[in-house]
Scaffold this active site. Sequence first.
Site, PDB file in Angstrom:
ATOM      1  CG  ASN A 230      70.574  26.996  33.870  1.00 14.41           C
ATOM      2  OD1 ASN A 230      70.018  26.340  32.994  1.00 14.41           O
ATOM      3  ND2 ASN A 230      71.885  26.966  34.043  1.00 14.41           N
TER       4      ASN A 230
ATOM      5  CD  GLU B 189      71.929  24.215  35.725  1.00 18.49           C
ATOM      6  OE1 GLU B 189      71.765  24.718  36.871  1.00 18.49           O
ATOM      7  OE2 GLU B 189      73.023  24.202  35.135  1.00 18.49           O
TER       8      GLU B 189
ATOM      9  CG  HIS C 150      78.599  23.912  33.481  1.00 13.95           C
ATOM     10  ND1 HIS C 150      77.322  23.430  33.296  1.00 13.95           N
ATOM     11  CD2 HIS C 150      78.607  24.437  34.731  1.00 13.95           C
ATOM     12  CE1 HIS C 150      76.596  23.653  34.379  1.00 13.95           C
ATOM     13  NE2 HIS C 150      77.377  24.254  35.277  1.00 13.95           N
TER      14      HIS C 150
ATOM     15  NE  ARG D  58      73.030  22.352  30.090  1.00  6.90           N
ATOM     16  CZ  ARG D  58      73.125  23.121  31.173  1.00  6.90           C
ATOM     17  NH1 ARG D  58      72.332  22.913  32.220  1.00  6.90           N
ATOM     18  NH2 ARG D  58      74.005  24.093  31.227  1.00  6.90           N
TER      19      ARG D  58
ATOM     20  CE1 TYR E 286      68.522  24.629  40.454  1.00  3.24           C
ATOM     21  CE2 TYR E 286      69.417  26.426  39.140  1.00  3.24           C
ATOM     22  CZ  TYR E 286      69.374  25.086  39.459  1.00  3.24           C
ATOM     23  OH  TYR E 286      70.169  24.188  38.787  1.00  3.24           O
TER      24      TYR E 286
ATOM     25  CD  GLU F 260      73.676  28.995  36.303  1.00  3.92           C
ATOM     26  OE1 GLU F 260      74.531  29.311  37.151  1.00  3.92           O
ATOM     27  OE2 GLU F 260      72.664  28.327  36.575  1.00  3.92           O
TER      28      GLU F 260
END
Length: 531
Positions: free
Chosen positions: A339, A409, A152, A107, A341, A197
Amino acid sequence: MEAKNSLFMLLLLVIICNGNAQLYLSGGPKSNYTFPKDFLFGVSTAAAQIEGAWNEDGKSESIWDHLVHNNPNFVKDHSNADVAADSYHLYKRDVEMIRELGVDIYRFSVSWPRVLPTGFANEVNPLGIQYYRNLIDELVKYNITPMVTIYHWDLPQKLQDIGGWTNAHIVDYYTDYANVLFKNFADKVKYWITFNEPMQTCLEGYGGTYRAPALNRHGIAEYLCTHNLLKAHANVYHLFDKQYRPLYGGKIGMSLDSNWAEPKTNSTKDIEAARLYLTTHLGWYAHPVYSTEGNYPPELIKLVGQKSQKQNYSRSRLPEFTPSEVDFIRGTADFFGLNHYTTYLLSMADKEVGAIPSHANDVGIIRVQDPNWPSKSSSDWLKVVPFGFRRLLQYITKTYNNIPIIVTENGYADFSGVDDKARVSYYGHYLNALLHAIHVDKSNVHGYFAWSLMDNFEWDDGYVSRFGLYLVDFKSPNKTRTAKHSAKLYSSVVATRGLPADYDPADFTAFSSAPILVSTMLPLLALYRLL
């Protein structure tokens, strides 16, 4: 003697609880499951963070170029992305690294100002097109599937000068840009992501000052940005669906960022705060596209409307979609790009929050992190909470009609070095949680991308924070790339479709030598059920 026995039993209980706390935190015991044969393993990057060549071969200035060149103190180490990892010249080495990892798919994003230097489709830069064609051909040559992120974060500054994502005409400009990419690459690119995002783009870049263009127009600009961005997403989806999918096939979606929201305590108010966070943050972008009803979440519409009225605005600061626009946007994705985290603890605010007006003030919730959650990350916010990953995947599957999820991600930041024990441990814990999510919870996850292939320009952290599977020596003339231990772990998982034999779900020593204590009420209740 009785007192000693009681003390012994108490100590034993603490030891048992702590062991179970570690297993709880990891998302479950070690999984003996394996990833499905058709499960996609990939790595992700972004043009603005790795390409460099910021003004070469016809590329114009992006909003990030403009921001860091004019405000060098914005970045921790006062650096910029003028050269970065120099992937514009070293893309063949990048593909070689992808081959070394053995992943199925790569990606990457296209730089809008590299392809359309004026921002408009009347002038297409042939050198920009050729760069991405070369990269795609190199990937296809080795049977690596390209996944292209259309946007992005690197808007051409020339478009920002006329309002950027707050200008309603950006919907057409973005559609024209995407059409150029489809015309040139849709025959070989089978996965497309419209936006990476979008909440960071709008909330942090237009409402706040954390991302470019750092407008600091809280409570107004983030809503205008979001409104136009969602329309642009739907426009491009329908363009692809009608004109290019019949010719070439392929899939298209968007990548939304979300933390998991855990109630700070088991109180009704905190449970409601966690639910409201997911509804008004992730749901702000997901609900219009992925829900059965479409439109913004009803609670967000209500909250912003009420606050706007109290603040004497003549109308809600949250723009309204017409019924036809709701229908046009709803269902415009083939997969849910996620995404993720880390995790936060949520509670309801008992007073005004943040800037007035602002999205934070409109919603009225407070997020913190448990200081006992492990982390030695170079990013203060990146606590290691794998159970949150598992819960978020289950939440998305249940909330959005079992939509296929691709984790676009997931990764960990440190300060540098090849022997990256903390990153190795992070991936082990999160992949273990992912296996439980797929096989135990039946979360509909079809793919996983590690962030990132290599160290890069990490926005306001510059080159301080390193997320790469490959170490980049930014001081060397050739920006030498070296595989870290985490790259070897990931390549092993990809090859075997399972966790390494020596993975221990209770081992968090890579992050902290102190005992791992889970101090919130809901985790304690879960531990009680385990004992």
